[in-house]
Design a protein around this motif. Structure first.
Motif, PDB file in Angstrom:
ATOM      1  N   MET A   1       9.842  10.494  10.744  1.00 12.52           N
ATOM      2  CA  MET A   1       8.565  10.694  10.058  1.00 12.52           C
ATOM      3  C   MET A   1       8.591   9.987   8.715  1.00 12.52           C
ATOM      4  O   MET A   1       9.597  10.043   7.999  1.00 12.52           O
ATOM      5  CB  MET A   1       8.313  12.190   9.851  1.00 12.52           C
ATOM      6  CG  MET A   1       7.032  12.499   9.072  1.00 12.52           C
ATOM      7  SD  MET A   1       6.710  14.257   8.866  1.00 12.52           S
ATOM      8  CE  MET A   1       6.286  14.677  10.557  1.00 12.52           C
ATOM      9  N   PRO A   2       7.501   9.291   8.339  1.00 12.96           N
ATOM     10  CA  PRO A   2       7.479   8.643   7.028  1.00 12.96           C
ATOM     11  C   PRO A   2       7.543   9.653   5.902  1.00 12.96           C
ATOM     12  O   PRO A   2       7.142  10.818   6.051  1.00 12.96           O
ATOM     13  CB  PRO A   2       6.148   7.879   7.033  1.00 12.96           C
ATOM     14  CG  PRO A   2       5.329   8.525   8.083  1.00 12.96           C
ATOM     15  CD  PRO A   2       6.281   9.040   9.114  1.00 12.96           C
ATOM     16  N   SER A   3       8.046   9.221   4.762  1.00 17.80           N
ATOM     17  CA  SER A   3       8.176  10.091   3.597  1.00 17.80           C
ATOM     18  C   SER A   3       6.805  10.504   3.075  1.00 17.80           C
ATOM     19  O   SER A   3       5.766   9.882   3.370  1.00 17.80           O
ATOM     20  CB  SER A   3       8.942   9.370   2.494  1.00 17.80           C
ATOM     21  OG  SER A   3       8.175   8.280   2.001  1.00 17.80           O
TER      22      SER A   3
ATOM     23  N   LEU B   1       0.734   6.876  -0.204  1.00 18.25           N
ATOM     24  CA  LEU B   1       0.340   5.488  -0.444  1.00 18.25           C
ATOM     25  C   LEU B   1      -0.542   4.962   0.678  1.00 18.25           C
ATOM     26  O   LEU B   1      -1.485   4.201   0.437  1.00 18.25           O
ATOM     27  CB  LEU B   1       1.578   4.615  -0.600  1.00 18.25           C
ATOM     28  CG  LEU B   1       2.345   4.752  -1.912  1.00 18.25           C
ATOM     29  CD1 LEU B   1       3.674   4.010  -1.842  1.00 18.25           C
ATOM     30  CD2 LEU B   1       1.520   4.236  -3.088  1.00 18.25           C
ATOM     31  N   SER B   2      -0.267   5.383   1.903  1.00 22.51           N
ATOM     32  CA  SER B   2      -1.093   4.948   3.030  1.00 22.51           C
ATOM     33  C   SER B   2      -2.532   5.413   2.866  1.00 22.51           C
ATOM     34  O   SER B   2      -3.477   4.655   3.132  1.00 22.51           O
ATOM     35  CB  SER B   2      -0.507   5.485   4.342  1.00 22.51           C
ATOM     36  OG  SER B   2       0.752   4.909   4.607  1.00 22.51           O
ATOM     37  N   LEU B   3      -2.714   6.635   2.408  1.00 20.32           N
ATOM     38  CA  LEU B   3      -4.074   7.144   2.168  1.00 20.32           C
ATOM     39  C   LEU B   3      -4.758   6.336   1.067  1.00 20.32           C
ATOM     40  O   LEU B   3      -5.941   5.981   1.171  1.00 20.32           O
ATOM     41  CB  LEU B   3      -4.020   8.618   1.795  1.00 20.32           C
ATOM     42  CG  LEU B   3      -3.643   9.586   2.925  1.00 20.32           C
ATOM     43  CD1 LEU B   3      -3.448  10.997   2.369  1.00 20.32           C
ATOM     44  CD2 LEU B   3      -4.721   9.598   4.009  1.00 20.32           C
TER      45      LEU B   3
ATOM     46  N   LEU C   1       8.295  -3.731  -0.782  1.00 20.77           N
ATOM     47  CA  LEU C   1       7.853  -3.945  -2.154  1.00 20.77           C
ATOM     48  C   LEU C   1       7.418  -2.648  -2.832  1.00 20.77           C
ATOM     49  O   LEU C   1       7.258  -2.623  -4.059  1.00 20.77           O
ATOM     50  CB  LEU C   1       6.668  -4.919  -2.184  1.00 20.77           C
ATOM     51  CG  LEU C   1       6.914  -6.340  -1.679  1.00 20.77           C
ATOM     52  CD1 LEU C   1       5.604  -7.130  -1.704  1.00 20.77           C
ATOM     53  CD2 LEU C   1       7.967  -7.040  -2.525  1.00 20.77           C
ATOM     54  N   ALA C   2       7.205  -1.608  -2.074  1.00 20.74           N
ATOM     55  CA  ALA C   2       6.531  -0.413  -2.579  1.00 20.74           C
ATOM     56  C   ALA C   2       7.503   0.607  -3.180  1.00 20.74           C
ATOM     57  O   ALA C   2       8.674   0.681  -2.786  1.00 20.74           O
ATOM     58  CB  ALA C   2       5.736   0.249  -1.459  1.00 20.74           C
ATOM     59  N   PRO C   3       7.009   1.419  -4.110  1.00 24.88           N
ATOM     60  CA  PRO C   3       7.836   2.480  -4.715  1.00 24.88           C
ATOM     61  C   PRO C   3       7.895   3.722  -3.824  1.00 24.88           C
ATOM     62  O   PRO C   3       7.310   4.767  -4.125  1.00 24.88           O
ATOM     63  CB  PRO C   3       7.107   2.763  -6.035  1.00 24.88           C
ATOM     64  CG  PRO C   3       5.668   2.485  -5.727  1.00 24.88           C
ATOM     65  CD  PRO C   3       5.671   1.338  -4.740  1.00 24.88           C
ATOM     66  N   CYS C   4       8.610   3.600  -2.714  1.00 23.92           N
ATOM     67  CA  CYS C   4       8.756   4.706  -1.777  1.00 23.92           C
ATOM     68  C   CYS C   4      10.184   4.691  -1.238  1.00 23.92           C
ATOM     69  O   CYS C   4      10.875   3.665  -1.333  1.00 23.92           O
ATOM     70  CB  CYS C   4       7.740   4.590  -0.636  1.00 23.92           C
ATOM     71  SG  CYS C   4       7.884   3.073   0.356  1.00 23.92           S
ATOM     72  N   PRO C   5      10.664   5.806  -0.666  1.00 26.45           N
ATOM     73  CA  PRO C   5      12.053   5.825  -0.186  1.00 26.45           C
ATOM     74  C   PRO C   5      12.348   4.748   0.852  1.00 26.45           C
ATOM     75  O   PRO C   5      13.426   4.140   0.834  1.00 26.45           O
ATOM     76  CB  PRO C   5      12.191   7.230   0.407  1.00 26.45           C
ATOM     77  CG  PRO C   5      11.193   8.063  -0.347  1.00 26.45           C
ATOM     78  CD  PRO C   5      10.031   7.147  -0.595  1.00 26.45           C
TER      79      PRO C   5
ATOM     80  N   ARG D   1      15.206   1.735   0.429  1.00 35.54           N
ATOM     81  CA  ARG D   1      16.295   1.459   1.369  1.00 35.54           C
ATOM     82  C   ARG D   1      16.258  -0.002   1.836  1.00 35.54           C
ATOM     83  O   ARG D   1      17.306  -0.645   1.970  1.00 35.54           O
ATOM     84  CB  ARG D   1      16.198   2.407   2.570  1.00 35.54           C
ATOM     85  CG  ARG D   1      16.590   3.842   2.245  1.00 35.54           C
ATOM     86  CD  ARG D   1      16.785   4.670   3.505  1.00 35.54           C
ATOM     87  NE  ARG D   1      15.528   4.897   4.215  1.00 35.54           N
ATOM     88  CZ  ARG D   1      14.720   5.932   4.000  1.00 35.54           C
ATOM     89  NH1 ARG D   1      15.035   6.828   3.072  1.00 35.54           N
ATOM     90  NH2 ARG D   1      13.626   6.092   4.708  1.00 35.54           N
ATOM     91  N   ALA D   2      15.057  -0.512   2.090  1.00 30.69           N
ATOM     92  CA  ALA D   2      14.946  -1.920   2.498  1.00 30.69           C
ATOM     93  C   ALA D   2      15.408  -2.854   1.379  1.00 30.69           C
ATOM     94  O   ALA D   2      16.106  -3.839   1.629  1.00 30.69           O
ATOM     95  CB  ALA D   2      13.508  -2.226   2.896  1.00 30.69           C
ATOM     96  N   ARG D   3      15.028  -2.534   0.140  1.00 30.31           N
ATOM     97  CA  ARG D   3      15.460  -3.384  -0.978  1.00 30.31           C
ATOM     98  C   ARG D   3      16.972  -3.372  -1.107  1.00 30.31           C
ATOM     99  O   ARG D   3      17.590  -4.418  -1.373  1.00 30.31           O
ATOM    100  CB  ARG D   3      14.803  -2.910  -2.285  1.00 30.31           C
ATOM    101  CG  ARG D   3      13.319  -3.189  -2.352  1.00 30.31           C
ATOM    102  CD  ARG D   3      12.775  -2.976  -3.746  1.00 30.31           C
ATOM    103  NE  ARG D   3      12.850  -1.592  -4.200  1.00 30.31           N
ATOM    104  CZ  ARG D   3      11.940  -0.656  -3.940  1.00 30.31           C
ATOM    105  NH1 ARG D   3      10.882  -0.938  -3.180  1.00 30.31           N
ATOM    106  NH2 ARG D   3      12.060   0.571  -4.414  1.00 30.31           N
TER     107      ARG D   3
END
Length: 295
Positions: A1-3, A9-11, A275-279, A283-285
């Motif tokens: 499940m996404p954080s 951010l999706s909303l 690029l986004a400020p999310c968990p 992890r990708a960065r």
């Protein structure tokens, strides 16, 4: 499940960014709007050595660590924005993190539609790459980009391979736009889940960028280019990204051509989530930066 952060951010993106691209009329307004400034944030200019020069009439920013000798490894980073929008603080943040790994980061600021087309961008980035590889030791260069910039990067890698020129050690792409036509039937099932991208608007952006050329031209759609001899490629994409089906096709075509492709898929993540400020983005960065440290 996404954080929880990714869901929030999706909303936000669904109300703001997707709305801008939801119809051809809205997209045309976005294309015609004045472009934001492309300069890096002022704090970044104090924390890093940031220089500017012109190549073929377009600006190039170079970001280096503040102190120490000239870096012996480099990244050429091509920013996204559907070929109509300027580089953003999110891009500059990733570029700064790349410089923190001891890299010189070249940032070609190619001309944007509607005033410019892809026909100007390709020789420009070719020249920047040639200048860079004349100064950095062979085997210590990475080609990177996101979204539209990822498509430019993939096309550049194909041209280098076709010429037998020095190519990148690795290509790192964040949800690259690899098929300008966006006619993959699998996209329809993803589009409603994508909080950011809409085909109606992207078609208008591609029309302006193509300048009358066929969107299936490999310069615009590297999915259809020659993959033999291209560099190993890491591709980061979320399952709520309209480009995801085409990136699965890209992996299939590249693997059939003997080109290594690592498709890193993040469940529930939106477009260019690294690029986004999310968990998930963090992890990708970390994975991207770890790859740079091995150069």
């Amino acid at each position: 499940m996404p954080s929880a952060t990714t869901r929030a951010l999706s909303l936000l993106f669904r109300v703001t960014r997707k709305r801008q691209m939801s119809t051809p009329e809205r997209a045309r307004r976005r294309i015609a709007a004045p472009k934001d400034g492309a300069a890096p944030p002022a704090p970044m200019c104090h924390a890093y050595r940031v220089t500017r020069r012109e190549v073929s009439g377009f600006p190039v920013r170079t970001v280096r660590p503040k102190d120490g000798p000239e870096p012996g490894k480099a990244v050429l980073y091509l920013h996204g924005g559907a070929y109509v929008s300027s580089i953003t603080p999110w891009h500059w943040r990733l570029i700064a993190l790349m410089a923190d790994q001891g890299c010189r980061v070249e940032v070609p600021l190619y001309g944007l539609a509607p005033d410019h087309t892809h026909r100007e961008a390709h020789p420009f980035v070719d020249r920047v790459w040639a200048d860079l590889t004349a100064e950095v030791p062979a085997g210590r260069t990475v080609l990177a980009g996101d979204s539209a910039g990822g498509g430019l990067a993939a096309a550049l890698d194909q041209r280098l391979a076709a010429r037998g020129a020095e190519g990148p050690t690795r290509t790192i792409l964040l949800a690259p736009w690899v098929d300008g036509a966006l006619d993959n039937p699998e996209i329809a099932a993803i589009e409603s889940r994508d909080p950011w991208l809409a085909r109606a608007g992207l078609h208008e952006c591609m029309r302006a960028w193509a300048g009358g050329d066929d969107p299936a031209d490999p310069r615009l759609s590297p999915l259809y280019g020659q993959h033999e001899g291209t560099a190993p490629m890491d591709v980061h994409v979320g399952t709520h990204d309209l480009f995801w089906p085409d990136l699965r096709r890209l992996r299939e075509r590249r693997e059939a051509a003997g080109a290594r492709t690592d498709l890193i898929t993040c469940p529930g993540a939106f477009h260019v989530y690294p690029l986004a400020p999310c968990p998930e983005g963090r992890r990708a960065r970390m994975r991207i930066l770890a790859a740079l440290r091995t150069l």
